[in-house]
Scaffold this motif. Structure first.
Motif, PDB file in Angstrom:
ATOM      1  N   TYR A 284       0.820  -1.202   0.000  1.00 46.39           N
ATOM      2  CA  TYR A 284       0.000   0.000   0.000  1.00 46.39           C
ATOM      3  C   TYR A 284       0.861   1.263   0.000  1.00 46.39           C
ATOM      4  N   VAL A 285       2.036   1.155   0.578  1.00 51.43           N
ATOM      5  CA  VAL A 285       2.910   2.315   0.728  1.00 51.43           C
ATOM      6  C   VAL A 285       3.619   2.663  -0.578  1.00 51.43           C
ATOM      7  N   ALA A 286       4.040   1.668  -1.331  1.00 54.11           N
ATOM      8  CA  ALA A 286       4.796   1.912  -2.564  1.00 54.11           C
ATOM      9  C   ALA A 286       4.036   2.797  -3.554  1.00 54.11           C
ATOM     10  N   PRO A 287       2.752   2.545  -3.839  1.00 57.45           N
ATOM     11  CA  PRO A 287       2.044   3.451  -4.761  1.00 57.45           C
ATOM     12  C   PRO A 287       1.894   4.870  -4.205  1.00 57.45           C
ATOM     13  N   LEU A 288       1.753   4.997  -2.897  1.00 59.81           N
ATOM     14  CA  LEU A 288       1.652   6.335  -2.301  1.00 59.81           C
ATOM     15  C   LEU A 288       2.958   7.107  -2.484  1.00 59.81           C
ATOM     16  N   LEU A 289       4.079   6.419  -2.278  1.00 55.37           N
ATOM     17  CA  LEU A 289       5.385   7.065  -2.473  1.00 55.37           C
ATOM     18  C   LEU A 289       5.607   7.408  -3.944  1.00 55.37           C
ATOM     19  N   ALA A 290       5.223   6.505  -4.827  1.00 62.49           N
ATOM     20  CA  ALA A 290       5.387   6.777  -6.268  1.00 62.49           C
ATOM     21  C   ALA A 290       4.535   7.968  -6.693  1.00 62.49           C
ATOM     22  N   THR A 291       3.323   8.048  -6.169  1.00 61.76           N
ATOM     23  CA  THR A 291       2.447   9.181  -6.484  1.00 61.76           C
ATOM     24  C   THR A 291       3.056  10.484  -5.990  1.00 61.76           C
ATOM     25  N   GLU A 292       3.589  10.451  -4.771  1.00 57.28           N
ATOM     26  CA  GLU A 292       4.216  11.651  -4.197  1.00 57.28           C
ATOM     27  C   GLU A 292       5.416  12.094  -5.039  1.00 57.28           C
ATOM     28  N   LEU A 293       6.228  11.132  -5.460  1.00 57.17           N
ATOM     29  CA  LEU A 293       7.393  11.454  -6.292  1.00 57.17           C
ATOM     30  C   LEU A 293       6.978  12.027  -7.647  1.00 57.17           C
ATOM     31  N   LEU A 294       5.987  11.423  -8.269  1.00 59.41           N
ATOM     32  CA  LEU A 294       5.549  11.912  -9.579  1.00 59.41           C
ATOM     33  C   LEU A 294       4.911  13.296  -9.487  1.00 59.41           C
ATOM     34  N   TRP A 295       4.040  13.491  -8.501  1.00 56.41           N
ATOM     35  CA  TRP A 295       3.339  14.779  -8.365  1.00 56.41           C
ATOM     36  C   TRP A 295       4.324  15.903  -8.049  1.00 56.41           C
ATOM     37  N   ASN A 296       5.099  15.719  -6.985  1.00 57.50           N
ATOM     38  CA  ASN A 296       6.052  16.767  -6.606  1.00 57.50           C
ATOM     39  C   ASN A 296       7.175  16.893  -7.620  1.00 57.50           C
ATOM     40  N   GLY A 297       7.596  15.776  -8.207  1.00 59.99           N
ATOM     41  CA  GLY A 297       8.636  15.823  -9.234  1.00 59.99           C
ATOM     42  C   GLY A 297       8.203  16.623 -10.448  1.00 59.99           C
TER      43      GLY A 297
END
Length: 174
Positions: free
Chosen positions: A140-153
């Motif tokens: 559950y955590v991996a997609p949340l981190l990926a979303t955070e990286l993509l959005w802020n990136g």
């Protein structure tokens, strides 16, 4: 080469190809430089205001949870308190970024990138602390981190590459 193009129409005002009103695509006249609080920068301002509202609501909910009779204990309480402090610090950073944007300060792009990177670090730290407590939650955590990286990136790339940001927030002579 000096033939008149039969498909090129004059504007209704009867101008000539030398008039700025006659300018067409590929005519060689310069485009106006994007600047000001428009375009994607306006979208970012709306998103930033929404982030401020969500941060205030999250802070209030965590504070209410800590003060309730169902307050977490042990490591969960420490995590909730750390999250409360992180939300407060990031809220202040968001307000600073918003103020710098409205003031059109030359410091805005750097403050924006710094805040977005700090946001990624705080989110990663929080989500990873949950995943290390229960390894099965990593799915559950991996997609949340990926979303955070993509959005802020994406916003970091916009802040670093945008011509509008460069033109709007460049150092001005006073």
């Amino acid at each position: 080469m000096d033939k008149v193009d039969p498909y090129r129409r004059l504007p209704a005002s009867g101008g000539t190809p030398a008039d700025p009103a006659f300018a067409q695509a590929g005519s060689g006249l310069p485009r106006p430089r994007p600047q000001g609080l428009g375009g994607w920068l306006a979208v970012f301002a709306v998103v930033l205001l929404a982030w401020l509202a969500v941060s205030a609501a999250t802070f209030t909910l965590i504070l209410a949870m800590i003060g309730s009779s169902h307050a977490p204990t042990g490591a969960a309480m420490i995590r909730a308190q750390c999250l409360l402090v992180a939300i407060a610090v990031l809220f202040a950073a968001k307000l600073t970024v918003l103020a710098l944007m409205w003031l059109r300060s030359p410091r805005f792009p750097r403050a924006l990138v710094a805040w977005l990177v700090a946001n990624i670090v705080v989110a990663a730290t929080f989500w990873m602390s949950l995943a290390f407590e229960r390894p099965e939650d990593m799915l559950y955590v991996a997609p949340l981190l990926a979303t955070e990286l993509l959005w802020n990136g994406g916003w970091i790339a916009y802040a670093l590459k945008s011509e509008r940001i460069r033109n709007t927030f460049s150092a001005r002579e006073r």
